[in-house]
Design a protein around this motif. Sequence first.
Motif, short mmCIF file in Angstrom:
data_model
loop_
_atom_site.label_atom_id
_atom_site.label_comp_id
_atom_site.label_asym_id
_atom_site.label_seq_id
_atom_site.Cartn_x
_atom_site.Cartn_y
_atom_site.Cartn_z
N LEU A 30 -5.06 -10.01 -1.74
CA LEU A 30 -3.81 -10.16 -2.47
C LEU A 30 -3.01 -8.86 -2.50
CD1 LEU A 30 -5.05 -12.39 -5.42
CD2 LEU A 30 -3.68 -13.10 -3.44
N MET A 31 -3.70 -7.73 -2.74
CA MET A 31 -3.00 -6.44 -2.78
C MET A 31 -2.51 -6.04 -1.40
SD MET A 31 -5.09 -4.21 -5.61
CE MET A 31 -6.64 -4.34 -4.78
N SER A 32 -3.28 -6.32 -0.36
CA SER A 32 -2.88 -6.00 1.01
C SER A 32 -1.66 -6.83 1.43
CB SER A 32 -4.05 -6.27 1.96
OG SER A 32 -3.68 -6.04 3.29
N ARG A 33 -1.62 -8.07 1.03
CA ARG A 33 -0.48 -8.95 1.36
C ARG A 33 0.75 -8.64 0.50
NH1 ARG A 33 -3.21 -14.93 1.38
NH2 ARG A 33 -4.29 -14.76 3.37
N GLY A 34 0.54 -8.03 -0.65
CA GLY A 34 1.64 -7.78 -1.55
C GLY A 34 1.99 -9.00 -2.40
N GLU A 35 0.99 -9.81 -2.70
CA GLU A 35 1.22 -10.99 -3.53
C GLU A 35 1.18 -10.58 -5.01
OE1 GLU A 35 -1.21 -14.34 -2.50
OE2 GLU A 35 -0.81 -14.07 -0.36
N GLN A 36 2.30 -10.68 -5.67
CA GLN A 36 2.49 -10.37 -7.09
C GLN A 36 2.34 -8.89 -7.40
OE1 GLN A 36 -0.01 -13.02 -9.35
NE2 GLN A 36 0.85 -14.82 -8.39
N VAL A 37 2.16 -8.06 -6.38
CA VAL A 37 2.14 -6.60 -6.50
C VAL A 37 2.80 -6.03 -5.25
CG1 VAL A 37 0.02 -6.50 -7.88
CG2 VAL A 37 -0.13 -6.38 -5.40
N PRO A 38 3.29 -4.79 -5.29
CA PRO A 38 3.79 -4.19 -4.04
C PRO A 38 2.65 -4.10 -3.02
CG PRO A 38 4.46 -2.90 -5.94
CD PRO A 38 3.49 -3.92 -6.44
N PRO A 39 2.92 -4.30 -1.74
CA PRO A 39 1.87 -4.22 -0.72
C PRO A 39 1.18 -2.86 -0.75
CG PRO A 39 3.92 -5.01 0.25
CD PRO A 39 4.23 -4.57 -1.14
N GLN A 40 -0.13 -2.86 -0.58
CA GLN A 40 -0.93 -1.64 -0.64
C GLN A 40 -1.68 -1.45 0.68
OE1 GLN A 40 -1.04 0.29 -3.66
NE2 GLN A 40 0.62 -1.12 -4.17
N PRO A 43 -12.58 -9.21 11.49
CA PRO A 43 -13.04 -9.76 10.22
C PRO A 43 -13.04 -11.29 10.27
CG PRO A 43 -10.82 -8.93 9.99
CD PRO A 43 -11.27 -8.57 11.37
N GLN A 44 -14.12 -11.89 9.80
CA GLN A 44 -14.20 -13.34 9.75
C GLN A 44 -13.67 -13.87 8.42
OE1 GLN A 44 -15.23 -14.94 12.75
NE2 GLN A 44 -14.77 -12.79 13.19
N MET A 45 -13.53 -13.00 7.44
CA MET A 45 -12.95 -13.35 6.15
C MET A 45 -11.59 -12.65 6.05
SD MET A 45 -15.33 -15.24 4.96
CE MET A 45 -15.26 -15.45 3.21
N ASP A 46 -10.62 -13.30 5.48
CA ASP A 46 -9.27 -12.76 5.36
C ASP A 46 -9.26 -11.68 4.28
OD1 ASP A 46 -6.57 -12.24 5.22
OD2 ASP A 46 -6.00 -14.25 4.56
N VAL A 47 -9.01 -10.44 4.69
CA VAL A 47 -8.90 -9.33 3.74
C VAL A 47 -7.49 -8.72 3.74
CG1 VAL A 47 -11.35 -8.77 3.64
CG2 VAL A 47 -9.93 -7.74 5.43
N GLY A 48 -6.56 -9.39 4.38
CA GLY A 48 -5.16 -8.97 4.33
C GLY A 48 -4.73 -8.12 5.50
N ASP A 67 -10.97 -11.25 -2.70
CA ASP A 67 -9.69 -11.86 -3.09
C ASP A 67 -8.69 -10.82 -3.55
OD1 ASP A 67 -10.74 -14.33 -2.45
OD2 ASP A 67 -10.99 -15.00 -4.52
N LEU A 68 -9.13 -9.84 -4.34
CA LEU A 68 -8.22 -8.79 -4.82
C LEU A 68 -7.71 -7.94 -3.66
CD1 LEU A 68 -10.07 -7.62 -8.05
CD2 LEU A 68 -7.99 -9.01 -7.90
#
Length: 127
Positions: free
Chosen positions: A52-62, A81-86, A48-49
């Motif tokens: 979120l960081m890859s998408r830039g949700e609530q933080v600058p995209p990384q 990837p079968q799970m969303d990792v951004g 999840d982290l």
Amino acid sequence: MSILTVQHLEKHFNNTKVLNDISFSLEQGQALSIIGSSGSGKTTLLRDLVRLMSRGEQVPPQRIALIDERDEIAVMYRGQPQMDVGPRTDILNGCPKAAAIPMVLRAMNPQIIALDEITVQEDIQAI
């Protein structure tokens, strides 16, 4: 400068709460370890982290390099990837962490390296 702040995070699968009231802050240059018993949600939290960081949700995209030695985080199938990792996450799977860390540093130019299950001395030395 905080690059990530998490406050009161909870995660549910159906009616089962797998993460409860997780809070922390991560500063530039710091490392974060997630420790817990088997099945306590460590890999779920990491996934999840990363997303979120890859998408830039609530933080600058990384730009994230995800080292997924045992295919438990991204769950790769035929290179996908079968799970969303951004969207800004490069995945290196099936490679021992001690060898993978220098590879991603040289080849992927990540801002963050994410990995799971640090279990042997070689992993710690590579970090």
